[in-house]
Design a protein around this motif. Structure first.
Motif, PDB file in Angstrom:
ATOM      1  N   GLU A   7       7.964  -4.883   4.250  1.00 52.64           N
ATOM      2  CA  GLU A   7       8.756  -4.234   5.290  1.00 52.64           C
ATOM      3  C   GLU A   7       8.236  -2.854   5.629  1.00 52.64           C
ATOM      4  O   GLU A   7       8.286  -2.436   6.788  1.00 52.64           O
ATOM      5  N   THR A   8       7.727  -2.131   4.644  1.00 51.70           N
ATOM      6  CA  THR A   8       7.370  -0.723   4.860  1.00 51.70           C
ATOM      7  C   THR A   8       5.892  -0.426   4.642  1.00 51.70           C
ATOM      8  O   THR A   8       5.493   0.737   4.656  1.00 51.70           O
ATOM      9  N   LEU A   9       5.099  -1.459   4.425  1.00 56.06           N
ATOM     10  CA  LEU A   9       3.661  -1.269   4.198  1.00 56.06           C
ATOM     11  C   LEU A   9       2.862  -2.072   5.212  1.00 56.06           C
ATOM     12  O   LEU A   9       3.226  -3.201   5.544  1.00 56.06           O
ATOM     13  N   LEU A  10       1.760  -1.488   5.677  1.00 55.77           N
ATOM     14  CA  LEU A  10       0.751  -2.229   6.423  1.00 55.77           C
ATOM     15  C   LEU A  10      -0.399  -2.486   5.468  1.00 55.77           C
ATOM     16  O   LEU A  10      -0.934  -1.552   4.861  1.00 55.77           O
ATOM     17  N   VAL A  11      -0.768  -3.744   5.313  1.00 49.22           N
ATOM     18  CA  VAL A  11      -1.819  -4.114   4.363  1.00 49.22           C
ATOM     19  C   VAL A  11      -2.866  -4.925   5.101  1.00 49.22           C
ATOM     20  O   VAL A  11      -2.561  -5.973   5.685  1.00 49.22           O
ATOM     21  N   GLU A  12      -4.102  -4.434   5.089  1.00 47.48           N
ATOM     22  CA  GLU A  12      -5.174  -5.153   5.765  1.00 47.48           C
ATOM     23  C   GLU A  12      -6.475  -4.992   4.984  1.00 47.48           C
ATOM     24  O   GLU A  12      -6.685  -3.989   4.297  1.00 47.48           O
ATOM     25  N   GLN A  13      -7.319  -5.997   5.080  1.00 48.02           N
ATOM     26  CA  GLN A  13      -8.608  -5.945   4.423  1.00 48.02           C
ATOM     27  C   GLN A  13      -9.651  -5.452   5.409  1.00 48.02           C
ATOM     28  O   GLN A  13      -9.727  -5.915   6.552  1.00 48.02           O
ATOM     29  N   ALA A  14     -10.448  -4.492   4.960  1.00 46.47           N
ATOM     30  CA  ALA A  14     -11.534  -3.938   5.762  1.00 46.47           C
ATOM     31  C   ALA A  14     -12.799  -4.032   4.924  1.00 46.47           C
ATOM     32  O   ALA A  14     -13.058  -3.181   4.068  1.00 46.47           O
ATOM     33  N   GLY A  15     -13.582  -5.086   5.134  1.00 48.76           N
ATOM     34  CA  GLY A  15     -14.753  -5.313   4.295  1.00 48.76           C
ATOM     35  C   GLY A  15     -14.317  -5.587   2.867  1.00 48.76           C
ATOM     36  O   GLY A  15     -13.491  -6.472   2.615  1.00 48.76           O
ATOM     37  N   ASP A  16     -14.843  -4.812   1.938  1.00 43.99           N
ATOM     38  CA  ASP A  16     -14.491  -4.982   0.528  1.00 43.99           C
ATOM     39  C   ASP A  16     -13.282  -4.150   0.125  1.00 43.99           C
ATOM     40  O   ASP A  16     -12.915  -4.128  -1.050  1.00 43.99           O
ATOM     41  N   ALA A  17     -12.664  -3.467   1.085  1.00 46.18           N
ATOM     42  CA  ALA A  17     -11.531  -2.599   0.789  1.00 46.18           C
ATOM     43  C   ALA A  17     -10.222  -3.217   1.235  1.00 46.18           C
ATOM     44  O   ALA A  17     -10.154  -3.906   2.257  1.00 46.18           O
ATOM     45  N   LEU A  18      -9.183  -2.968   0.474  1.00 42.77           N
ATOM     46  CA  LEU A  18      -7.822  -3.277   0.882  1.00 42.77           C
ATOM     47  C   LEU A  18      -7.180  -1.951   1.277  1.00 42.77           C
ATOM     48  O   LEU A  18      -7.070  -1.040   0.453  1.00 42.77           O
ATOM     49  N   VAL A  19      -6.781  -1.839   2.544  1.00 43.14           N
ATOM     50  CA  VAL A  19      -6.180  -0.600   3.045  1.00 43.14           C
ATOM     51  C   VAL A  19      -4.667  -0.778   3.066  1.00 43.14           C
ATOM     52  O   VAL A  19      -4.146  -1.677   3.737  1.00 43.14           O
ATOM     53  N   VAL A  20      -3.975   0.071   2.327  1.00 42.95           N
ATOM     54  CA  VAL A  20      -2.519   0.014   2.207  1.00 42.95           C
ATOM     55  C   VAL A  20      -1.951   1.275   2.854  1.00 42.95           C
ATOM     56  O   VAL A  20      -2.230   2.389   2.404  1.00 42.95           O
ATOM     57  N   THR A  21      -1.159   1.092   3.899  1.00 37.24           N
ATOM     58  CA  THR A  21      -0.600   2.223   4.638  1.00 37.24           C
ATOM     59  C   THR A  21       0.914   2.235   4.491  1.00 37.24           C
ATOM     60  O   THR A  21       1.598   1.275   4.855  1.00 37.24           O
ATOM     61  N   VAL A  22       1.444   3.327   3.938  1.00 40.04           N
ATOM     62  CA  VAL A  22       2.893   3.501   3.902  1.00 40.04           C
ATOM     63  C   VAL A  22       3.345   3.777   5.336  1.00 40.04           C
ATOM     64  O   VAL A  22       2.904   4.736   5.962  1.00 40.04           O
ATOM     65  N   ASN A  23       4.231   2.924   5.838  1.00 35.60           N
ATOM     66  CA  ASN A  23       4.501   2.903   7.277  1.00 35.60           C
ATOM     67  C   ASN A  23       5.964   3.231   7.595  1.00 35.60           C
ATOM     68  O   ASN A  23       6.735   2.379   8.028  1.00 35.60           O
ATOM     69  N   ARG A  24       6.324   4.480   7.368  1.00 36.77           N
ATOM     70  CA  ARG A  24       7.629   5.000   7.792  1.00 36.77           C
ATOM     71  C   ARG A  24       7.419   6.347   8.489  1.00 36.77           C
ATOM     72  O   ARG A  24       7.952   7.379   8.050  1.00 36.77           O
ATOM     73  N   PRO A  25       6.618   6.405   9.536  1.00 35.20           N
ATOM     74  CA  PRO A  25       6.271   7.706  10.116  1.00 35.20           C
ATOM     75  C   PRO A  25       7.476   8.495  10.613  1.00 35.20           C
ATOM     76  O   PRO A  25       7.456   9.728  10.600  1.00 35.20           O
ATOM     77  N   SER A  26       8.543   7.815  11.030  1.00 33.98           N
ATOM     78  CA  SER A  26       9.726   8.536  11.509  1.00 33.98           C
ATOM     79  C   SER A  26      10.406   9.308  10.383  1.00 33.98           C
ATOM     80  O   SER A  26      11.131  10.280  10.631  1.00 33.98           O
ATOM     81  N   ALA A  27      10.190   8.893   9.131  1.00 24.85           N
ATOM     82  CA  ALA A  27      10.731   9.580   7.958  1.00 24.85           C
ATOM     83  C   ALA A  27       9.614  10.233   7.162  1.00 24.85           C
ATOM     84  O   ALA A  27       9.778  10.499   5.968  1.00 24.85           O
ATOM     85  N   MET A  28       8.481  10.482   7.819  1.00 25.83           N
ATOM     86  CA  MET A  28       7.309  11.077   7.182  1.00 25.83           C
ATOM     87  C   MET A  28       6.894  10.298   5.931  1.00 25.83           C
ATOM     88  O   MET A  28       6.448  10.855   4.947  1.00 25.83           O
ATOM     89  N   ASN A  29       7.098   8.974   6.025  1.00 30.71           N
ATOM     90  CA  ASN A  29       6.655   8.033   4.984  1.00 30.71           C
ATOM     91  C   ASN A  29       7.308   8.287   3.626  1.00 30.71           C
ATOM     92  O   ASN A  29       6.719   7.969   2.581  1.00 30.71           O
ATOM     93  N   ALA A  30       8.516   8.827   3.643  1.00 30.51           N
ATOM     94  CA  ALA A  30       9.208   9.126   2.390  1.00 30.51           C
ATOM     95  C   ALA A  30       9.417   7.859   1.563  1.00 30.51           C
ATOM     96  O   ALA A  30       9.567   6.751   2.091  1.00 30.51           O
ATOM     97  N   LEU A  31       9.460   8.042   0.240  1.00 30.66           N
ATOM     98  CA  LEU A  31       9.521   6.923  -0.698  1.00 30.66           C
ATOM     99  C   LEU A  31      10.951   6.433  -0.888  1.00 30.66           C
ATOM    100  O   LEU A  31      11.580   6.631  -1.933  1.00 30.66           O
ATOM    101  N   ALA A  32      11.462   5.767   0.136  1.00 30.20           N
ATOM    102  CA  ALA A  32      12.760   5.118   0.026  1.00 30.20           C
ATOM    103  C   ALA A  32      12.667   3.964  -0.962  1.00 30.20           C
ATOM    104  O   ALA A  32      11.577   3.519  -1.341  1.00 30.20           O
ATOM    105  N   GLY A  33      13.838   3.470  -1.357  1.00 26.25           N
ATOM    106  CA  GLY A  33      13.849   2.373  -2.312  1.00 26.25           C
ATOM    107  C   GLY A  33      13.066   1.172  -1.841  1.00 26.25           C
ATOM    108  O   GLY A  33      12.403   0.498  -2.642  1.00 26.25           O
ATOM    109  N   GLN A  34      13.085   0.881  -0.536  1.00 31.62           N
ATOM    110  CA  GLN A  34      12.345  -0.265  -0.016  1.00 31.62           C
ATOM    111  C   GLN A  34      10.845  -0.052  -0.117  1.00 31.62           C
ATOM    112  O   GLN A  34      10.093  -0.993  -0.378  1.00 31.62           O
TER     113      GLN A  34
END
Length: 270
Positions: A7-34
């Motif tokens: 729900e709150t992460l964007l996960v995509e593979q870029a070559g040999d890397a897994l890019v994990v983006t915390v995706n709550r920009p409206s809350a400055m990506n704060a670490l909510a329970g979700q």
């Protein structure tokens, strides 16, 4: 590589890397329970799929935040406002579990910090193997400003990164430092001019990691975490044991063969 949906992460593979983006920009990506639940589920999924039976679908993970304002601005203060002491402890312990899982993953994890990495955001970054930062990055443990203490590992990992005296100063004053100072004191490894260059720098490093033996990289990561708290003599003993185990791997045989033959190795990942 199927890791599920979040729900709150964007996960995509870029070559040999897994890019994990915390995706709550409206809350400055704060670490909510979700967010914590999603990070927990992601690390469990990676644990089961990477490094088992010679399977290395990714050679490194890049953790970053959506937007240019914040990597992760911190814990979710709105959620914390109504927490009881027991709930606060559970919140701390659950995120601490995520940070320990990140440290234990068999592939390197790079924090690509764009904007604010404060409190829990700084603690998430420090749970990664190393930190790259954009020029606009800001780091700090400002919990004292809220009548709190670090809850996700800051009291332990910040001292390991920058030394006990500076860690005490930063935690007790709640002062922020910019990317250049973070580089100078050893909190970050490299500083990039902008978020685009930052992400590319992290991806380039994972591409470099992909040329190495994944088994050796995983063993080095585990060994360095294991010996960190040990006296020198005990640490050296653990190192010798790990060195012996490396001689049992197919990657060691291939690496030595290729070196002698003056060829590039093709590591089987076993």
């Amino acid at each position: 590589m199927d890791l599920g949906t979040f729900e709150t992460l964007l996960v995509e593979q870029a070559g040999d890397a897994l890019v994990v983006t915390v995706n709550r920009p409206s809350a400055m990506n704060a670490l909510a329970g979700q967010v914590i639940a999603d990070l927990e589920a992601l690390t469990v999924a990676v644990e089961t799929q990477v490094g088992s039976d010679g399977r290395w679908p990714v050679k490194g993970i890049v953790v970053t935040g959506a937007g240019e304002k914040a990597f992760v601005a911190g814990a979710d203060i709105v959620e914390m406002q109504t927490m009881s002491p027991d709930q606060g402890e559970a919140y701390s312990r659950r995120m601490q579990g995520v940070t320990r899982r990140l440290e234990a993953l068999p592939v390197p994890v790079i924090a690509a910090v764009n904007g604010f990495a404060l409190g829990g955001g700084c603690e998430l970054a420090m749970a990664c193997d190393w930190i790259y930062a954009s020029r606009n990055a800001r780091f700090g443990q400002p919990e004292v400003n809220l009548g709190l203490v670090p809850g996700f590992g800051g009291s332990v990992r910040l001292a390991q990164r920058v030394g006990i005296a500076l860690a005490r100063e930063l935690i007790l004053t709640g002062r922020m430092i910019d990317a250049d100072e973070a580089l100078r004191v050893g909190l970050v490894n490299r500083v990039f001019d902008d978020p685009v260059a930052l992400l590319q720098g992290a991806l380039d490093t994972v591409a470099e990691l992909a040329t190495k033996s994944p088994v050796a990289v995983a063993s080095c990561k585990a060994l360095m975490g294991e010996v960190l708290p040990l006296p020198v003599v005990e640490g050296l003993d653990r190192e010798a044991q790990a060195f012996r185990r490396a001689f049992e791997t197919e990657d060691k045989a291939e690496g030595v063969r290729a070196f002698v033959a003056k060829e590039k190795p093709t590591f089987p990942g076993r």
